[in-house]
Structure formats: structure tokens, C-alpha cells
Design a protein around this motif. Structure first.
Motif, PDB file in Angstrom:
ATOM      1  N   ILE A  62       0.843  -1.184   0.000  1.00  0.00           N
ATOM      2  CA  ILE A  62       0.000   0.000   0.000  1.00  0.00           C
ATOM      3  C   ILE A  62       0.886   1.244   0.000  1.00  0.00           C
ATOM      4  N   ALA A  63       0.654   2.145  -0.937  1.00  0.00           N
ATOM      5  CA  ALA A  63       1.446   3.366  -1.033  1.00  0.00           C
ATOM      6  C   ALA A  63       0.990   4.379   0.017  1.00  0.00           C
ATOM      7  N   MET A  74       4.177  13.647  -2.791  1.00  0.00           N
ATOM      8  CA  MET A  74       5.123  12.535  -2.871  1.00  0.00           C
ATOM      9  C   MET A  74       4.423  11.218  -2.550  1.00  0.00           C
ATOM     10  N   ARG A  75       4.588  10.267  -3.419  1.00  0.00           N
ATOM     11  CA  ARG A  75       3.990   8.933  -3.253  1.00  0.00           C
ATOM     12  C   ARG A  75       5.111   7.917  -3.072  1.00  0.00           C
ATOM     13  N   THR A 124      -3.269  11.334   4.632  1.00  0.00           N
ATOM     14  CA  THR A 124      -4.093  10.117   4.670  1.00  0.00           C
ATOM     15  C   THR A 124      -5.281  10.196   3.719  1.00  0.00           C
ATOM     16  N   SER A 125      -5.590  11.365   3.184  1.00  0.00           N
ATOM     17  CA  SER A 125      -6.751  11.507   2.295  1.00  0.00           C
ATOM     18  C   SER A 125      -6.530  10.811   0.954  1.00  0.00           C
ATOM     19  N   GLN A 126      -5.274  10.479   0.623  1.00  0.00           N
ATOM     20  CA  GLN A 126      -4.992   9.798  -0.638  1.00  0.00           C
ATOM     21  C   GLN A 126      -4.834   8.287  -0.471  1.00  0.00           C
ATOM     22  N   LEU A 127      -5.018   7.804   0.744  1.00  0.00           N
ATOM     23  CA  LEU A 127      -4.993   6.357   0.966  1.00  0.00           C
ATOM     24  C   LEU A 127      -6.267   5.728   0.409  1.00  0.00           C
TER      25      LEU A 127
END
Length: 212
Positions: free
Chosen positions: A76-77, A105-106, A179-182
Motif C-alpha cells: 500500500i502506497a 510525494m507517493r 491520509t486523504s490519498q490512501l
């Protein structure tokens, strides 16, 4: 008789006071060391003038909690965001925002190659939108990848004419684990968890230095 009764009351009074002290100390906040939580510290900010514009460089220090590392190991990124704002100070009114820039950044682990991939983009890295314009870097270890994330270099704030020629510039820099991009299930699961609260903010008046 009175002295005897008084002597008998002393043990009872001491016992009551002892219980009050025990309850009171139990309600006190824990020491600072016990209350420590994952976070981040901005250790450096630098404003530089180059031929093609004005750039901000910053350094961030943080430790990745084991819970977050476990999520990375599962493929998981995770995402980080660095943001800078530059303000023009005005004595007669509120400060005016002159420039604002973000860096997304990912970070993800690649099981097939056993390497760590870092994508860097000025836009949120969601689907093909951010990935298509992102800069990709590969690292052999998680430590090397995190070192690259902690060194925030060349955040372009704008041209010199846009920034102005004041001797000092007020800059606000923010860094956070986003955390909104998880994935949606993870967003729900991490709400309120201190391990995912990695963020820092710092405001400073910086001199514009000539790039060496």
C-alpha cells in the motif's frame, strides 16, 4: 476524652487524605515522555534566488512508525505533502499572499524488484493525472527513500519580479503525511490513530540568498 477522640480521628483523616492524593495523581497528565507521539520537525528553511526564479529549500526530520511500515510492506502506497506560502508584510492591512506551491510525494514498495519507488508531482498523485507528470526515483532501501522525502529542495515560488525585493520575506512551510490519498478502507481505519499524525508547520522571515 476529647484528646482520645482526636487521636482516633487522625488515622481516619490521614487515610482520607491518602486516597484523595492517589485519585488526584491518577488524574494528572502523563509525563511528556509518555505523551510523545509520532510527528515531524522542520529543521531548516532557506530562500534562494536563481536565474529562473525564487526557490524554497527545507529539511524535515521524522521517524516512520512501525504501523505505517507494515502498511508499506503490504504494497500500500503512502503519501506526503509539502506546501510553502510566501507573504508580503503590510503594516496597514493583513499580509498579502504572494505565492503558494505544493509538492506531492507517493512512496511505495515494489515486491517484484524489491525496491522502493518515490513519485514526486506538483499535483495530487491520483490515477494517471498525477502519475503522468511525476518524477520517478527508485531506492534500494526504505531509509534512502525517506531521506529523499525529508530533503525538500527547489520548491519554486515564482519569479523575482513577483516575489519582490524586500530584505526579508515571511514564509510558511507545512509538511504532512496525507491520509486523504490512501485507499478508502484505510482512510476510515486510520482516523484518530496517532501513528498516522505526522505533520509540522513553521513560519519564518527569511532573507533571499543568491544561489551558489
Amino acid at each position: 476524652m476529647k484528646s482520645t477522640r482526636t487521636e482516633r480521628r487522625w488515622p481516619v483523616l490521614l487515610a482520607v487524605l491518602l486516597w484523595v492524593w492517589v485519585i488526584w495523581t491518577a488524574c494528572l497528565p502523563a509525563p511528556a515522555a509518555a505523551q510523545s507521539r509520532p510527528g515531524a520537525t522542520i529543521t531548516q528553511m532557506r530562500l534562494e534566488q536563481a536565474d529562473d526564479g525564487v526557490y524554497l529549500g527545507a529539511a524535515v526530520q521524522f521517524e516512520l512508525p512501525s504501523l505505517v511500515e507494515e502498511v508499506l510492506d503490504k504494497g500500500i502506497a503512502i503519501y506526503f505533502v509539502a506546501e510553502a506560502e510566501l507573504f508580503q508584510e503590510r503594516w496597514y492591512w493583513t499580509d498579502r499572499k504572494v505565492a503558494q506551491v505544493q509538492r506531492h510525494m507517493r512512496l511505495a514498495y515494489q515486491p517484484l524488484t524489491r525496491r522502493w519507488r518515490l513519485n514526486v508531482s506538483p499535483l495530487p498523485i491520483t490515477g494517471a493525472v498525477g502519475m503522468g507528470i511525476s518524477l520517478n526515483q527508485n531506492f534500494d532501501t526504505l531509509s534512502d527513500a525517506l531521506d529523499a522525502i525529508k530533503r525538500i529542495g527547489r520548491l519554486r515560488l515564482g519569479d523575482v519580479a513577483e516575489i519582490g525585493d524586500e530584505p526579508l520575506h515571511q514564509v510558511t512551510f507545512r509538511f504532512r503525511l496525507d491520509t486523504s490519498q490512501l485507499p478508502r478502507p484505510f482512510q476510515i481505519g486510520v482516523v484518530g490513530l496517532a501513528d498516522w499524525n505526522i505533520s509540522a508547520e513553521r513560519t519564518a522571515r527569511l532573507a533571499l540568498e543568491k544561489q551558489r
